[in-house]
Design a protein around this motif. Structure first.
Motif, PDB file in Angstrom:
ATOM      1  N   LYS A  20       0.844  -1.200   0.000  1.00  0.00           N
ATOM      2  CA  LYS A  20       0.000   0.000   0.000  1.00  0.00           C
ATOM      3  C   LYS A  20       0.881   1.253   0.000  1.00  0.00           C
ATOM      4  O   LYS A  20       0.655   2.185  -0.782  1.00  0.00           O
ATOM      5  N   ALA A  21       1.894   1.277   0.847  1.00  0.00           N
ATOM      6  CA  ALA A  21       2.807   2.420   0.890  1.00  0.00           C
ATOM      7  C   ALA A  21       3.550   2.587  -0.429  1.00  0.00           C
ATOM      8  O   ALA A  21       3.725   3.709  -0.920  1.00  0.00           O
ATOM      9  N   PHE A  22       3.990   1.485  -1.033  1.00  0.00           N
ATOM     10  CA  PHE A  22       4.710   1.552  -2.302  1.00  0.00           C
ATOM     11  C   PHE A  22       3.839   2.179  -3.396  1.00  0.00           C
ATOM     12  O   PHE A  22       4.255   3.116  -4.082  1.00  0.00           O
ATOM     13  N   THR A  24       1.016   3.930  -3.151  1.00  0.00           N
ATOM     14  CA  THR A  24       0.459   5.255  -2.882  1.00  0.00           C
ATOM     15  C   THR A  24       1.526   6.305  -2.616  1.00  0.00           C
ATOM     16  O   THR A  24       1.453   7.403  -3.154  1.00  0.00           O
ATOM     17  N   GLU A  25       2.531   5.984  -1.808  1.00  0.00           N
ATOM     18  CA  GLU A  25       3.536   6.981  -1.438  1.00  0.00           C
ATOM     19  C   GLU A  25       4.677   7.074  -2.441  1.00  0.00           C
ATOM     20  O   GLU A  25       5.157   8.170  -2.728  1.00  0.00           O
ATOM     21  N   ILE A  26       5.122   5.946  -2.972  1.00  0.00           N
ATOM     22  CA  ILE A  26       6.239   5.977  -3.927  1.00  0.00           C
ATOM     23  C   ILE A  26       5.746   6.245  -5.342  1.00  0.00           C
ATOM     24  O   ILE A  26       6.252   7.124  -6.033  1.00  0.00           O
ATOM     25  N   LEU A  27       4.729   5.489  -5.799  1.00  0.00           N
ATOM     26  CA  LEU A  27       4.212   5.707  -7.151  1.00  0.00           C
ATOM     27  C   LEU A  27       3.175   6.817  -7.214  1.00  0.00           C
ATOM     28  O   LEU A  27       2.882   7.336  -8.287  1.00  0.00           O
ATOM     29  N   GLY A  28       2.597   7.195  -6.081  1.00  0.00           N
ATOM     30  CA  GLY A  28       1.671   8.318  -6.044  1.00  0.00           C
ATOM     31  C   GLY A  28       0.272   8.031  -6.558  1.00  0.00           C
ATOM     32  O   GLY A  28      -0.443   8.955  -6.946  1.00  0.00           O
ATOM     33  N   LEU A  29      -0.148   6.764  -6.533  1.00  0.00           N
ATOM     34  CA  LEU A  29      -1.502   6.447  -6.972  1.00  0.00           C
ATOM     35  C   LEU A  29      -2.500   6.879  -5.904  1.00  0.00           C
ATOM     36  O   LEU A  29      -2.222   6.834  -4.710  1.00  0.00           O
ATOM     37  N   ARG A  30      -3.664   7.324  -6.340  1.00  0.00           N
ATOM     38  CA  ARG A  30      -4.690   7.851  -5.436  1.00  0.00           C
ATOM     39  C   ARG A  30      -5.621   6.723  -4.993  1.00  0.00           C
ATOM     40  O   ARG A  30      -6.058   5.909  -5.800  1.00  0.00           O
ATOM     41  N   GLU A  91      13.172  10.351  -9.412  1.00  0.00           N
ATOM     42  CA  GLU A  91      12.232  10.373  -8.287  1.00  0.00           C
ATOM     43  C   GLU A  91      12.175   9.013  -7.597  1.00  0.00           C
ATOM     44  O   GLU A  91      12.205   8.930  -6.367  1.00  0.00           O
ATOM     45  N   LEU A  92      12.105   7.937  -8.378  1.00  0.00           N
ATOM     46  CA  LEU A  92      12.095   6.600  -7.783  1.00  0.00           C
ATOM     47  C   LEU A  92      13.382   6.348  -7.002  1.00  0.00           C
ATOM     48  O   LEU A  92      13.345   5.837  -5.883  1.00  0.00           O
ATOM     49  N   ALA A  93      14.519   6.693  -7.590  1.00  0.00           N
ATOM     50  CA  ALA A  93      15.810   6.491  -6.917  1.00  0.00           C
ATOM     51  C   ALA A  93      15.867   7.281  -5.615  1.00  0.00           C
ATOM     52  O   ALA A  93      16.380   6.784  -4.604  1.00  0.00           O
ATOM     53  N   SER A  94      15.314   8.502  -5.607  1.00  0.00           N
ATOM     54  CA  SER A  94      15.327   9.320  -4.385  1.00  0.00           C
ATOM     55  C   SER A  94      14.473   8.706  -3.284  1.00  0.00           C
ATOM     56  O   SER A  94      14.643   9.023  -2.114  1.00  0.00           O
ATOM     57  N   LYS A  95      13.557   7.805  -3.666  1.00  0.00           N
ATOM     58  CA  LYS A  95      12.707   7.123  -2.704  1.00  0.00           C
ATOM     59  C   LYS A  95      13.210   5.716  -2.403  1.00  0.00           C
ATOM     60  O   LYS A  95      12.506   4.917  -1.801  1.00  0.00           O
TER      61      LYS A  95
END
Length: 128
Positions: A20-22, A24-30, A91-95
């Motif tokens: 869920k965190a991946f 929503t928080e990493i990929l930014g899905l709503r 952005e992915l690498a920064s996360k």
């Protein structure tokens, strides 16, 4: 039969909170909807991609592992279109997400790359 579009893609995860965190928080899905189904001991999380496509993230007790990567029978990978692949990779690498080197599709001359979700599901970014 007249198929209009893909309605949703279902993904089963091994650890609901991590996935869920991946997504929503990493990929930014709503998040559209989240339900716990007591009778199945399972969460169902409906996720939106730009209000167009829906991903259903499921948790089940002790799901079997994916047999191989990525050439198992069934869904090979999930692909998202991006406008600027270098920015998306940064952005992915920064996360903390490990991303393969960007390649060029020899048939379309478009840039693409792959990374994995927490359960090893291959995810592709494809530059429009």
């Amino acid at each position: 039969m007249n198929l209009n579009k893909i309605h949703h893609i279902a993904i089963i995860c091994s650890n609901y909170e991590i996935s869920k965190a991946f997504y929503t928080e990493i990929l930014g899905l709503r998040i559209l909807n989240e339900v716990y189904r007591e009778e199945r001991h399972s969460y169902k999380l409906d996720l939106m991609v730009n209000d167009v496509y829906q991903i259903e993230l499921f948790s089940f007790p002790n799901p079997p592992k994916r047999p191989t990567q990525p050439e198992a029978v069934g869904l090979r990978h999930l692909a998202f279109e991006v406008s600027a692949i270098e920015e998306a990779v940064e952005e992915l690498a920064s996360k903390g997400v490990e991303v393969e080197p960007i390649r060029i599709d020899p048939l379309t001359d478009k840039k693409f790359t792959f990374f994995q979700d927490p359960d090893g599901l291959p995810i592709e970014l494809y530059e429009a």
